[in-house]
Design an enzyme around this catalytic site. Structure first.
Site, PDB file in Angstrom:
ATOM      1  N   LYS A  82       0.810  -1.221   0.000  1.00 60.38           N
ATOM      2  CA  LYS A  82       0.000   0.000   0.000  1.00 60.38           C
ATOM      3  C   LYS A  82       0.843   1.271   0.000  1.00 60.38           C
ATOM      4  O   LYS A  82       0.335   2.345  -0.291  1.00 60.38           O
ATOM      5  CB  LYS A  82      -1.036  -0.007   1.135  1.00 60.38           C
ATOM      6  CG  LYS A  82      -0.593   0.467   2.479  1.00 60.38           C
ATOM      7  CD  LYS A  82      -1.834   0.832   3.307  1.00 60.38           C
ATOM      8  CE  LYS A  82      -1.497   0.988   4.765  1.00 60.38           C
ATOM      9  NZ  LYS A  82      -2.633   1.524   5.531  1.00 60.38           N
ATOM     10  N   ASP A  83       2.136   1.122   0.301  1.00 66.78           N
ATOM     11  CA  ASP A  83       3.022   2.290   0.259  1.00 66.78           C
ATOM     12  C   ASP A  83       3.693   2.473  -1.100  1.00 66.78           C
ATOM     13  O   ASP A  83       4.454   3.426  -1.295  1.00 66.78           O
ATOM     14  CB  ASP A  83       4.095   2.177   1.346  1.00 66.78           C
ATOM     15  CG  ASP A  83       3.492   2.304   2.741  1.00 66.78           C
ATOM     16  OD1 ASP A  83       2.546   3.098   2.894  1.00 66.78           O
ATOM     17  OD2 ASP A  83       3.964   1.616   3.656  1.00 66.78           O
ATOM     18  N   ARG A 133      -8.412   8.618   4.551  1.00 69.84           N
ATOM     19  CA  ARG A 133      -9.374   7.570   4.222  1.00 69.84           C
ATOM     20  C   ARG A 133     -10.111   7.073   5.475  1.00 69.84           C
ATOM     21  O   ARG A 133     -11.341   6.987   5.492  1.00 69.84           O
ATOM     22  CB  ARG A 133      -8.612   6.405   3.561  1.00 69.84           C
ATOM     23  CG  ARG A 133      -9.401   5.138   3.354  1.00 69.84           C
ATOM     24  CD  ARG A 133      -8.500   4.019   2.847  1.00 69.84           C
ATOM     25  NE  ARG A 133      -7.458   3.661   3.811  1.00 69.84           N
ATOM     26  CZ  ARG A 133      -7.650   2.881   4.867  1.00 69.84           C
ATOM     27  NH1 ARG A 133      -8.840   2.344   5.084  1.00 69.84           N
ATOM     28  NH2 ARG A 133      -6.673   2.610   5.710  1.00 69.84           N
ATOM     29  N   ARG A 134      -9.352   6.797   6.521  1.00 67.15           N
ATOM     30  CA  ARG A 134      -9.986   6.326   7.762  1.00 67.15           C
ATOM     31  C   ARG A 134     -10.834   7.416   8.381  1.00 67.15           C
ATOM     32  O   ARG A 134     -11.983   7.181   8.783  1.00 67.15           O
ATOM     33  CB  ARG A 134      -8.901   5.880   8.758  1.00 67.15           C
ATOM     34  CG  ARG A 134      -8.199   4.602   8.347  1.00 67.15           C
ATOM     35  CD  ARG A 134      -6.987   4.302   9.206  1.00 67.15           C
ATOM     36  NE  ARG A 134      -6.316   3.091   8.743  1.00 67.15           N
ATOM     37  CZ  ARG A 134      -5.022   2.852   8.887  1.00 67.15           C
ATOM     38  NH1 ARG A 134      -4.236   3.740   9.479  1.00 67.15           N
ATOM     39  NH2 ARG A 134      -4.501   1.726   8.437  1.00 67.15           N
ATOM     40  N   ARG A 151       1.275  10.620  14.492  1.00 58.40           N
ATOM     41  CA  ARG A 151       2.354  10.290  13.549  1.00 58.40           C
ATOM     42  C   ARG A 151       3.397   9.381  14.188  1.00 58.40           C
ATOM     43  O   ARG A 151       3.340   9.072  15.369  1.00 58.40           O
ATOM     44  CB  ARG A 151       3.022  11.568  13.028  1.00 58.40           C
ATOM     45  CG  ARG A 151       2.020  12.531  12.420  1.00 58.40           C
ATOM     46  CD  ARG A 151       2.589  13.322  11.250  1.00 58.40           C
ATOM     47  NE  ARG A 151       1.523  14.099  10.641  1.00 58.40           N
ATOM     48  CZ  ARG A 151       0.895  13.745   9.538  1.00 58.40           C
ATOM     49  NH1 ARG A 151       1.220  12.653   8.908  1.00 58.40           N
ATOM     50  NH2 ARG A 151      -0.072  14.497   9.046  1.00 58.40           N
ATOM     51  N   ARG A 157       3.476   5.200  17.924  1.00 61.44           N
ATOM     52  CA  ARG A 157       2.038   5.455  18.055  1.00 61.44           C
ATOM     53  C   ARG A 157       1.442   4.737  19.261  1.00 61.44           C
ATOM     54  O   ARG A 157       0.637   5.304  20.000  1.00 61.44           O
ATOM     55  CB  ARG A 157       1.312   5.012  16.785  1.00 61.44           C
ATOM     56  CG  ARG A 157       1.608   5.922  15.622  1.00 61.44           C
ATOM     57  CD  ARG A 157       0.799   5.565  14.403  1.00 61.44           C
ATOM     58  NE  ARG A 157       1.349   6.260  13.246  1.00 61.44           N
ATOM     59  CZ  ARG A 157       0.677   6.570  12.159  1.00 61.44           C
ATOM     60  NH1 ARG A 157      -0.585   6.233  12.057  1.00 61.44           N
ATOM     61  NH2 ARG A 157       1.250   7.201  11.173  1.00 61.44           N
ATOM     62  N   CYS A 245      -0.933   8.046  -2.209  1.00 59.90           N
ATOM     63  CA  CYS A 245      -1.107   7.230  -1.014  1.00 59.90           C
ATOM     64  C   CYS A 245      -1.834   8.006   0.071  1.00 59.90           C
ATOM     65  O   CYS A 245      -2.072   7.504   1.151  1.00 59.90           O
ATOM     66  CB  CYS A 245       0.233   6.713  -0.516  1.00 59.90           C
ATOM     67  SG  CYS A 245       1.291   8.006   0.099  1.00 59.90           S
TER      68      CYS A 245
HETATM   69  C1  DPM Z   1      -0.561   4.519   3.765  1.00 58.28           C
HETATM   70  C2  DPM Z   1      -1.519   4.974   4.696  1.00 58.28           C
HETATM   71  C3  DPM Z   1      -1.016   4.634   5.976  1.00 58.28           C
HETATM   72  C4  DPM Z   1       0.243   3.976   5.769  1.00 58.28           C
HETATM   73  C5  DPM Z   1      -2.804   5.685   4.361  1.00 58.28           C
HETATM   74  C6  DPM Z   1      -4.058   4.840   4.599  1.00 58.28           C
HETATM   75  C7  DPM Z   1      -1.672   4.935   7.282  1.00 58.28           C
HETATM   76  C8  DPM Z   1      -1.242   6.287   7.815  1.00 58.28           C
HETATM   77  C9  DPM Z   1      -1.816   6.604   9.169  1.00 58.28           C
HETATM   78  C10 DPM Z   1      -0.613   4.647   2.305  1.00 58.28           C
HETATM   79  N1  DPM Z   1       0.501   3.965   4.432  1.00 58.28           N
HETATM   80  O1  DPM Z   1      -4.028   3.682   5.007  1.00 58.28           O
HETATM   81  O2  DPM Z   1      -5.176   5.365   4.364  1.00 58.28           O
HETATM   82  O3  DPM Z   1      -2.509   5.785   9.797  1.00 58.28           O
HETATM   83  O4  DPM Z   1      -1.566   7.719   9.648  1.00 58.28           O
HETATM   84  C11 DPM Z   1       1.365   1.862   6.677  1.00 58.28           C
HETATM   85  C12 DPM Z   1       1.040   0.846   7.621  1.00 58.28           C
HETATM   86  C13 DPM Z   1       1.339  -0.376   6.992  1.00 58.28           C
HETATM   87  C14 DPM Z   1       1.856  -0.085   5.737  1.00 58.28           C
HETATM   88  C15 DPM Z   1       0.496   1.049   8.985  1.00 58.28           C
HETATM   89  C16 DPM Z   1      -1.019   1.220   9.062  1.00 58.28           C
HETATM   90  C17 DPM Z   1       1.224  -1.786   7.551  1.00 58.28           C
HETATM   91  C18 DPM Z   1       0.030  -2.550   6.981  1.00 58.28           C
HETATM   92  C19 DPM Z   1       0.205  -3.032   5.547  1.00 58.28           C
HETATM   93  C20 DPM Z   1       1.206   3.399   6.797  1.00 58.28           C
HETATM   94  N2  DPM Z   1       1.890   1.270   5.593  1.00 58.28           N
HETATM   95  O5  DPM Z   1      -1.712   1.493   8.057  1.00 58.28           O
HETATM   96  O6  DPM Z   1      -1.543   1.076  10.193  1.00 58.28           O
HETATM   97  O7  DPM Z   1       1.265  -3.586   5.206  1.00 58.28           O
HETATM   98  O8  DPM Z   1      -0.742  -2.872   4.771  1.00 58.28           O
END
Ligand code: DPM
Length: 345
Positions: A82-83, A133-134, A151, A157, A245
């Site tokens: 997702k990143d 999104r959330r 953050r 966190r 993203c």
């Molecule tokens: C991206 C988002 C977030 C991450 C945006 C989204 C969350 C940022 C936040 C694109 N990357 O989800 O709407 O909560 O402030 C990220 C996490 C993981 C990969 C952590 C998470 C682990 C889960 C995975 C941060 N990137 O989302 O809690 O591998 O999918």
């Protein structure tokens, strides 16, 4: 923006590939694995390294810290899918998308709120998330709650949640929590009616050089077919919407009876305005239709030469078609306003 995310917040690690000559002159492959400091990045890399070791016992793995500036020497990188932007830098491709873990988001409560849920938390309870999104989906669904940015990496966190009184709960991806071994902190998994997930969420991806046939073939066995098709559809959807993203875009996919179902949605920042549609396509594959092994086809950054091409094409088209449907209903306007308001924050 996509590019920025790519460099800034990936959970990624680096594998360097060399050859090593042992005492009796035999040449064996050495994979040097560089990793970043974050615990999640390290765990994700280790899990892929273990899989490679099991598949290729003769390969020698070396793990050490590495930096992006050494990118030119990098042969293999582990990311949270997702990143990864929907278009990779020239010369790179996603050579494997591993079996997706639980793609949903989870609620982690402050210990003092044990036993509560988003529904039953008191009025004006503060929920931590930096995901547009959330926040968009949950603001609409749980109007009694307030949302604030939080953050830092997962460790930071969780510490901010537990050791201060700023947040009643935080929202995190279930997959990340599971990989960290923090399953026991999950008090609630959010289903699609509460919060749909991000494109690619819960899946690990291995980035390789697009022309490195050896490594491509080596990692391709780690592709999980259903995950690949779901994520191609999701990424095609996001790419067509020109979403990076950090836009309020969410998806839900399912594979059932050779059909791929994709639900996609866009939201205004407070969730009051939204568009959501579902479409499906057949991904049935005639086993005789084998893609040529030397074909260098990428679909939204993914190379899966060992999987039937027509099913991948159908998945990509599904994402594109769904995005076009939402665009015809005004998705572009919703996302443009959301982006402008967010930039002005
Ligand atoms: C991206 C988002 C977030 C991450 C945006 C989204 C969350 C940022 C936040 C694109 N990357 O989800 O709407 O909560 O402030 C990220 C996490 C993981 C990969 C952590 C998470 C682990 C889960 C995975 C941060 N990137 O989302 O809690 O591998 O999918």
């Amino acid at each position: 923006m996509e590019k920025l995310c790519y460099w800034k917040n990936g959970c990624c690690n680096v594998l360097l590939v060399f050859f090593q000559q042992n005492a009796n002159g035999k040449v064996s492959r050495v994979i040097r694995i560089g990793t970043r400091k974050s615990q999640l990045a390290r765990i994700q890399t280790d899990s892929v390294a273990e899989k490679l070791k099991r598949l290729y016992p003769d390969v020698h793995l070396e793990i050490g810290e590495s930096r992006y500036t050494r990118r030119k020497k990098i042969d293999l990188v582990v990311h949270s899918l997702k990143d990864l932007p929907t278009t990779l830098p020239p010369g790179f491709t996603i050579g494997a998308v591993l079996k997706r873990e639980n793609p949903h988001d989870a609620v982690v409560l402050h210990p003092k709120n044990m036993g509560k849920s988003l529904d039953t938390l008191p009025d004006k309870s503060v929920i931590g998330t930096s995901s547009l999104r959330r926040a968009a989906q949950l603001k609409k669904r749980f109007p009694h709650l307030e949302f604030k940015d939080i953050r830092g990496n997962l460790n930071t966190r969780l510490k901010k949640l537990d050791e201060k009184d700023d947040f009643s709960a935080i929202i995190l991806a279930a997959a990340g929590l599971r990989r960290m071994g923090w399953d026991s902190r999950v008090s609630q998994i959010l289903g699609p009616e509460d919060c749909m997930y991000a494109v690619g969420q819960g899946a690990l991806a291995i980035e390789v050089r697009a022309r490195d046939e050896d490594i491509l073939e080596m990692v391709s066995v780690l592709h999980d077919p259903d995950t690949v098709l779901r994520c191609i559809a999701e990424r095609a959807f996001l790419r067509r919407l020109e979403g990076g993203c950090s836009v309020p875009v969410a998806v839900h996919t399912e594979v059932k009876d050779s059909q791929l179902y994709l639900t996609g949605a866009v939201y205004s920042l407070d969730g009051s305005d939204s568009l959501k549609e579902t479409m499906q396509t057949s991904i049935a594959s005639d086993n005789k239709v084998e893609e040529r092994v030397d074909e260098r086809v990428q679909r939204v950054g993914v190379t899966a030469n060992n999987m039937p091409g027509p099913a991948q094409d159908a998945s990509e088209k599904l994402g594109l078609d769904l995005a076009n449907l939402l665009l015809s209903k005004g998705a572009k306007e919703i996302l443009t306003v959301a982006r402008q308001l967010n930039d002005a924050r």
